[in-house]
Design a protein around this motif. Structure first.
Motif, PDB file in Angstrom:
ATOM      1  N   UNK A   8     -14.072  -0.698  14.131  1.00  0.00           N
ATOM      2  CA  UNK A   8     -14.367  -2.099  14.850  1.00  0.00           C
ATOM      3  C   UNK A   8     -15.639  -1.645  15.316  1.00  0.00           C
ATOM      4  N   UNK A   9     -16.395  -2.994  15.803  1.00  0.00           N
ATOM      5  CA  UNK A   9     -17.802  -2.498  16.530  1.00  0.00           C
ATOM      6  C   UNK A   9     -17.939  -3.817  17.749  1.00  0.00           C
ATOM      7  N   UNK A  34       0.852  -1.301   0.013  1.00  0.00           N
ATOM      8  CA  UNK A  34      -0.425  -0.081  -0.038  1.00  0.00           C
ATOM      9  C   UNK A  34       0.867   1.476   0.571  1.00  0.00           C
ATOM     10  N   UNK A  35       0.479   2.353  -1.034  1.00  0.00           N
ATOM     11  CA  UNK A  35       0.932   3.373  -0.722  1.00  0.00           C
ATOM     12  C   UNK A  35      -0.049   4.293  -0.379  1.00  0.00           C
ATOM     13  N   UNK A  36      -0.861   4.112   0.168  1.00  0.00           N
ATOM     14  CA  UNK A  36      -1.690   4.951   0.675  1.00  0.00           C
ATOM     15  C   UNK A  36      -1.227   5.718   1.970  1.00  0.00           C
ATOM     16  N   UNK A  37      -1.979   7.021   2.257  1.00  0.00           N
ATOM     17  CA  UNK A  37      -1.183   8.295   3.077  1.00  0.00           C
ATOM     18  C   UNK A  37      -1.817   6.903   5.074  1.00  0.00           C
ATOM     19  N   UNK A  38      -3.144   6.495   4.532  1.00  0.00           N
ATOM     20  CA  UNK A  38      -3.741   5.597   5.571  1.00  0.00           C
ATOM     21  C   UNK A  38      -4.266   4.476   5.091  1.00  0.00           C
ATOM     22  N   UNK A  39      -3.962   3.616   5.611  1.00  0.00           N
ATOM     23  CA  UNK A  39      -4.266   2.123   5.951  1.00  0.00           C
ATOM     24  C   UNK A  39      -5.127   1.769   7.116  1.00  0.00           C
ATOM     25  N   UNK A  40      -6.360   2.530   6.957  1.00  0.00           N
ATOM     26  CA  UNK A  40      -7.228   1.930   7.688  1.00  0.00           C
ATOM     27  C   UNK A  40      -7.642   0.691   7.690  1.00  0.00           C
ATOM     28  N   UNK A  41      -7.816  -0.497   8.907  1.00  0.00           N
ATOM     29  CA  UNK A  41      -8.081  -1.770   8.965  1.00  0.00           C
ATOM     30  C   UNK A  41      -8.995  -2.395   9.996  1.00  0.00           C
ATOM     31  N   UNK A  42      -9.808  -2.579   8.890  1.00  0.00           N
ATOM     32  CA  UNK A  42     -11.365  -2.838   9.547  1.00  0.00           C
ATOM     33  C   UNK A  42     -12.439  -4.262   9.761  1.00  0.00           C
ATOM     34  N   UNK A  43     -11.314  -4.004  11.147  1.00  0.00           N
ATOM     35  CA  UNK A  43     -11.583  -5.381  12.415  1.00  0.00           C
ATOM     36  C   UNK A  43     -13.532  -5.581  12.162  1.00  0.00           C
ATOM     37  N   UNK A  97     -10.633   2.803  17.395  1.00  0.00           N
ATOM     38  CA  UNK A  97     -11.611   2.748  17.587  1.00  0.00           C
ATOM     39  C   UNK A  97     -12.700   1.669  17.409  1.00  0.00           C
ATOM     40  N   UNK A  98     -13.367   1.914  18.121  1.00  0.00           N
ATOM     41  CA  UNK A  98     -14.860   1.013  18.599  1.00  0.00           C
ATOM     42  C   UNK A  98     -16.281   1.576  18.444  1.00  0.00           C
ATOM     43  N   UNK A  99     -17.014   0.889  17.872  1.00  0.00           N
ATOM     44  CA  UNK A  99     -18.538   1.620  17.493  1.00  0.00           C
ATOM     45  C   UNK A  99     -19.706   1.025  18.123  1.00  0.00           C
ATOM     46  N   UNK A 100     -21.003   1.499  17.514  1.00  0.00           N
ATOM     47  CA  UNK A 100     -21.948   0.292  17.930  1.00  0.00           C
ATOM     48  C   UNK A 100     -22.466   0.463  19.431  1.00  0.00           C
ATOM     49  N   UNK A 101     -24.160   0.089  18.891  1.00  0.00           N
ATOM     50  CA  UNK A 101     -25.025  -0.519  17.941  1.00  0.00           C
ATOM     51  C   UNK A 101     -25.728   0.161  16.815  1.00  0.00           C
ATOM     52  N   UNK A 102     -25.361  -0.025  16.095  1.00  0.00           N
ATOM     53  CA  UNK A 102     -26.890   0.544  15.012  1.00  0.00           C
ATOM     54  C   UNK A 102     -28.290   0.117  15.617  1.00  0.00           C
TER      55      UNK A 102
END
Length: 522
Positions: free
Chosen positions: A416-417, A355-364, A443-448
């Motif tokens: 994550x959630x 990856x050459x992106x400035x930000x690598x967001x890992x969706x766990x 960072x954690x969030x939820x629930x919907x």
């Protein structure tokens, strides 16, 4: 997760106890719900969705009320004066009347207006009323990026409540006009029946819109399809889907609470005890009800993938469910399968390094340092409550974090959630039992729209510190009682700084963290 000294109650278990189901008749659907008579022309009352959006392409989803040919028209404006037409598939019962059409050759960083028509296969001139949607393609250059994320929809028996206006949280997310929505798993609760009404603690009644498929746990393909279809009865969700593309991942409740491959159920609600059979059926329904190109209509393919959103963002979408080992006490000194499986871990390390992106967001789909039990002795996520050196599934995460440090990969942020509250964790080797990694944020969030639960304990192996947490004091707090949350990520196109805002269900900001690009140890 267990509470007190009584019987273990799963954090995402089916509602029971003080919020017991009251016997009542099923409610009628909302006024704009998509039920249509099978007469006249084909109808698309379940709305539209967009997904897999890149700088030049996108994938459009629709469901018909009968056999029909899917047609998509796109335009730079809502007038559709110079529309481009895309001929999609013939949808029918083999995909539960759902269809997807891929769009290519789109301009980068532009608003794309589209409308979906469904044509009678025997008379193409007979088309139903078009259903409109829009999305923005990813930018080719440095432009502002904004997205929202959350998870856990219709859990613990809390379904679409017409008295509260349904899933109102989607309206607050829509008003932010994000580039996309990351749904971090538990997109449905296939193991959670939706009763017609629930007696609320302290008095009052929660009313649900109900369907036949959601009256029991999902076991058949038809029941899994019904679980995914249920959420689309909500007006706010359909309106949101028509404006905001979705990046979707799955977790456990798409199948059954805390499941893992090879599990044989000891649950009297199920006649089918083999969770692999249930997972295959759910995977097929999942592939039919979301615009996701890595899944095929037969349910084959994979959920984990990387999405490139211009030079500022690469989004790594994980699957911590399909390849994991059995839930256990998590104390093994060697564990190569872990929670990701060997192949997915190799893929993730390789793609992060590329990856050459400035930000690598890992969706766990599960948190790293929060202790999530599965019964009295086993654990559901990565952490197992031992603050010492990595053991069990922690070994795989330690290997990944070591790789990120030694390859000098900057800009990793974990989202994550799963745990039904919102919090921010900063991981630092100076506080950790395992020290061979660079500091990072989770960072954690939820629930919907599900029960809110108290905060989980922190595991010290990777040195987490929690500067913010907002969680209910008691278990299974219903929606509408300050118990639902979502998160927002905004990346500045000029300076590249990334801002995370944790928000409540009405959109109010609870916590803000600004991260600078290329800086280690923020």
């Amino acid at each position: 997760m267990g509470y007190g000294t009584g019987p273990v109650v799963g954090r995402r278990a089916v509602l029971r106890g003080s919020a017991a189901v009251a016997g009542a008749a099923a409610l009628p659907p909302l006024a704009a719900a998509p039920a249509q008579a099978l007469s006249g022309r084909p109808g698309a009352g379940w709305g539209v969705q967009a997904g897999d959006v890149t700088s030049s392409s996108g994938l459009i989803w629709v469901r018909s009320d009968r056999r029909a040919r899917m047609i998509v028209e796109t335009s730079a404006t809502g007038s559709f004066r110079s529309a481009r037409r895309w001929h999609g598939p013939l949808v029918g019962p083999d995909t539960d009347f759902t269809g997807r059409t891929a769009l290519h050759g789109l301009p980068p960083g532009e608003q794309i207006h589209y409308r979906v028509l469904l044509a009678d296969p025997d008379d193409p001139r007979r088309t139903g009323r078009p259903v409109h949607g829009t999305f923005r393609t990813a930018p080719a250059g440095r432009r502002d990026v904004r997205f929202v994320w959350s998870g856990d929809l219709a859990g613990q028996g809390w379904g679409i409540n017409p008295d509260l206006g349904g899933y109102r949280i989607f309206e607050h997310m829509r008003r932010l006009d994000p580039d996309f929505f990351l749904c971090s798993g538990d997109t449905v609760y296939a193991d959670g029946p939706i009763p017609a009404s629930i007696a609320l603690p302290g008095g009052g009644t929660w009313r649900n819109i109900t369907t036949e498929e959601k009256s029991k746990v999902a076991e058949t393909l038809a029941e899994f399809r019904g679980a995914f279809r249920y959420n689309l009865l909500d007006d706010h969700l359909r309106r949101f889907n028509a404006q905001v593309p979705t990046v979707v991942q799955w977790d456990d409740h798409e199948v059954r609470n805390n499941w893992y491959p090879g599990q044989i159920l000891d649950d009297p609600r199920y006649t089918e005890k083999n969770v692999d059979v249930l997972a295959a059926r759910s995977r097929r329904a999942f592939s039919e009800y979301f615009p996701l190109s890595t899944q095929r209509p037969d349910g084959d393919g994979r959920v984990y993938r990387v999405l490139h959103h211009g030079p500022l963002l690469d989004l790594f979408v994980l699957d911590m469910r399909t390849y994991r080992n059995a839930n256990s006490p998590g104390r093994r000194p060697d564990d190569t399968q872990g929670i990701l499986g060997e192949a997915q871990l190799r893929w993730l390390k390789r793609e992060l390094a590329r990856s050459r992106a400035v930000w690598k967001v890992i969706a766990s789909d599960m948190p790293l340092g929060l202790v999530v039990p599965d019964g009295p002795a086993d654990f559901e996520a990565v952490a197992q409550g031992d603050p010492g050196a990595p053991l069990g599934r922690e070994l795989q995460i330690a290997e990944l974090l070591r790789h990120i440090k030694h390859r000098r990969i900057t800009g990793t942020v974990w989202l994550t959630a799963d745990v039904h509250y919102t919090s921010a964790q900063h991981y630092d080797p100076a506080r950790a039992a395992f020290g061979d990694f660079a500091p990072f944020w989770e960072f954690v969030t939820g629930p919907l729209n599900a029960g809110g639960f108290p905060a989980a304990k922190l595991d010290g192996t990777f040195g987490p510190e929690q500067p913010f947490v907002k969680a209910p004091a008691v278990a299974n707090v219903p929606p509408g009682q300050d118990s639902q949350f979502f998160g927002e990520v905004a990346i500045d196109g000029e300076g590249g700084e990334l801002t995370v805002r944790l928000r409540d269900e009405r959109g109010a900001v609870l916590f803000t963290k600004v991260l600078q690009p290329g800086r280690v140890g923020q």
